[in-house]
Design a protein around this motif. Structure first.
Motif, PDB file in Angstrom:
ATOM      1  N   VAL A  54      12.214  -1.523  62.304  1.00 39.05           N
ATOM      2  CA  VAL A  54      12.421  -2.536  61.270  1.00 39.05           C
ATOM      3  C   VAL A  54      11.845  -3.852  61.764  1.00 39.05           C
ATOM      4  CG1 VAL A  54      14.161  -3.785  59.928  1.00 39.05           C
ATOM      5  CG2 VAL A  54      14.559  -1.401  60.538  1.00 39.05           C
ATOM      6  N   THR A  55      11.138  -4.571  60.898  1.00 41.11           N
ATOM      7  CA  THR A  55      10.607  -5.872  61.315  1.00 41.11           C
ATOM      8  C   THR A  55      11.757  -6.846  61.524  1.00 41.11           C
ATOM      9  OG1 THR A  55      10.397  -6.769  59.079  1.00 41.11           O
ATOM     10  CG2 THR A  55       8.529  -5.469  59.946  1.00 41.11           C
ATOM     11  N   LYS A  56      11.551  -7.796  62.408  1.00 44.13           N
ATOM     12  CA  LYS A  56      12.578  -8.790  62.674  1.00 44.13           C
ATOM     13  C   LYS A  56      12.859  -9.629  61.423  1.00 44.13           C
ATOM     14  CE  LYS A  56      11.989  -9.086  67.675  1.00 44.13           C
ATOM     15  NZ  LYS A  56      13.317  -8.540  67.995  1.00 44.13           N
ATOM     16  N   GLU A  57      11.827  -9.817  60.598  1.00 44.21           N
ATOM     17  CA  GLU A  57      11.999 -10.579  59.360  1.00 44.21           C
ATOM     18  C   GLU A  57      12.950  -9.857  58.410  1.00 44.21           C
ATOM     19  OE1 GLU A  57       8.532 -11.845  61.505  1.00 44.21           O
ATOM     20  OE2 GLU A  57       9.053  -9.855  60.731  1.00 44.21           O
ATOM     21  N   ILE A  98      24.740   0.262  60.927  1.00 46.27           N
ATOM     22  CA  ILE A  98      23.281   0.432  60.958  1.00 46.27           C
ATOM     23  C   ILE A  98      22.587  -0.868  60.577  1.00 46.27           C
ATOM     24  CG2 ILE A  98      21.349   1.589  59.787  1.00 46.27           C
ATOM     25  CD1 ILE A  98      23.148   4.079  59.616  1.00 46.27           C
ATOM     26  N   LEU A  99      23.071  -1.495  59.513  1.00 45.96           N
ATOM     27  CA  LEU A  99      22.432  -2.730  59.046  1.00 45.96           C
ATOM     28  C   LEU A  99      22.580  -3.870  60.049  1.00 45.96           C
ATOM     29  CD1 LEU A  99      23.507  -2.579  55.292  1.00 45.96           C
ATOM     30  CD2 LEU A  99      21.198  -2.333  56.177  1.00 45.96           C
ATOM     31  N   LYS A 106      16.709 -10.939  57.133  1.00 49.75           N
ATOM     32  CA  LYS A 106      17.048 -11.017  55.710  1.00 49.75           C
ATOM     33  C   LYS A 106      18.336 -10.237  55.419  1.00 49.75           C
ATOM     34  CE  LYS A 106      12.290 -11.475  53.956  1.00 49.75           C
ATOM     35  NZ  LYS A 106      11.212 -10.760  53.235  1.00 49.75           N
ATOM     36  N   ALA A 107      18.447  -9.057  56.059  1.00 46.30           N
ATOM     37  CA  ALA A 107      19.650  -8.240  55.856  1.00 46.30           C
ATOM     38  C   ALA A 107      20.887  -8.953  56.393  1.00 46.30           C
ATOM     39  CB  ALA A 107      19.485  -6.879  56.527  1.00 46.30           C
TER      40      ALA A 107
END
Length: 335
Positions: free
Chosen positions: A82-85, A36-37, A89-90
């Motif tokens: 989810v934002t691309k930013e 998922i991440l 970060k993830a």
């Protein structure tokens, strides 16, 4: 939660408490959470043709990706969650974790992680709490014991289901795999069932292709009508908005049709191919190749439910019950 510094176990406990499951109806595992991440689709980018095609046994390795030039990406092709930013970060954090393997590497490999659940909690409160790997040392000599125990036991102390020694339950599941699926009596039936399933899937794919072709033809007719109307002098904002919407529908349909056309008709699965698969499985057991054994278990076992007095193993495939002679898609095996 991941960006805020929570570990996988904390996130999984939170998801379990809120009754979230994977798309296959299983408890969320660390592998599922990692997928998922890493999934770029949540940023609104539709992606397909990402992984290699299936092998002769019909299995796909979702971790083996094609070259970047073969991957098709459609920006804005699906809702952005989810934002691309945040996504980046993830990724940065996961890559950083990879570079520090000592802090994150599991000390033990649990072959049933993500599959084994507590039957007592399921029976009592209707929730499938995952059974977690646990290591403890006992006695004067501090002998090491590796077990599975209910995650609800640590969280609330309410579960009374005893811990189960890892070597016992894992050996039992492997024995049931060999007895119920990978044996000379079951292989002919398994080959027949796999080919019937493959044929039904192929029929479904062809039906999907025809449906997409008809939908695409309908959208193209509407686009042609609007273009002709605009060329004839009609200049209505609502019409232009409709045209834009139809153009987006056309892109999505063309993308789905292209994806459907990538599906090739598979050759029939032979009994010899399954016997070769069995031989490879037995080689992995003999050599204690734990990653490969874990993959095999994940391919054929849907769930392992542990009660106080017995264990149920539920297979994903229809298998022959060699004791009763019956067949079923969910074959509980009790001990």
């Amino acid at each position: 939660m991941f960006l805020a510094g929570h570990g996988y176990n904390q996130i999984i406990r939170e998801l379990t408490e809120q009754s979230y499951k994977s798309r296959y109806g299983k408890p969320i595992s660390k592998g599922t959470l990692g997928t998922i991440l890493r999934n770029e689709k949540y940023t609104g980018t539709y992606i397909f043709n990402l992984t290699d095609s299936k092998d002769a046994a019909g299995k796909r390795n979702g971790n083996r990706h094609k070259n970047s030039e073969d991957v098709i990406r459609v920006e804005g092709g699906m809702p952005q969650l989810v934002t691309k930013e945040d996504f980046q970060k993830a990724q940065d954090k996961m890559n950083q974790n990879k570079r520090q393997p000592g802090a994150y590497k599991a000390k033990e490999m649990y072959l049933l992680s993500g599959l084994i659940v507590c039957g007592e909690c399921l029976k009592k409160v209707g929730i499938q709490y995952a059974m977690m790997g646990n290591t403890k040392y006992s006695g004067r000599s501090k002998l090491k014991y590796v077990t599975y125990r209910c995650g609800n036991r640590d969280r609330t102390k309410a579960c009374k289901n005893p811990e189960l020694r890892r070597e016992y339950i894992e050996a039992y599941v492997l024995a049931q795999l060999q007895e119920k699926i990978f044996n000379d009596e079951a292989i002919p039936v398994l080959a027949k069932q796999l080919n019937e399933y493959q044929k039904s899937k192929q029929t479904s794919v062809k039906a999907d292709q025809q449906r997409l072709i008809k939908s695409l033809e309908g959208v193209e007719r509407q686009i042609d009508n609007i273009v002709n109307a605009v060329a004839g002098g009609l200049n209505n904002p609502a019409i232009l908005e409709k045209l834009s919407s139809l153009e987006q529908q056309k892109i999505e349909l063309e993308t789905k049709l292209l994806e459907a056309q990538q599906v090739k008709e598979k050759a029939a699965i032979t009994e010899d191919a399954l016997r070769q698969l069995l031989s490879g499985f037995q080689d992995h057991i003999t050599s204690r190749n734990l990653p490969e054994i874990k993959k095999f278990i994940g391919s054929y076992v849907e769930k392992v439910i542990v009660y106080k007095e017995h264990v149920e193993v539920i297979f994903k495939l229809q298998v022959v019950d060699l004791i009763d002679g019956g067949e079923g898609s969910r074959t509980p095996v009790r001990r």
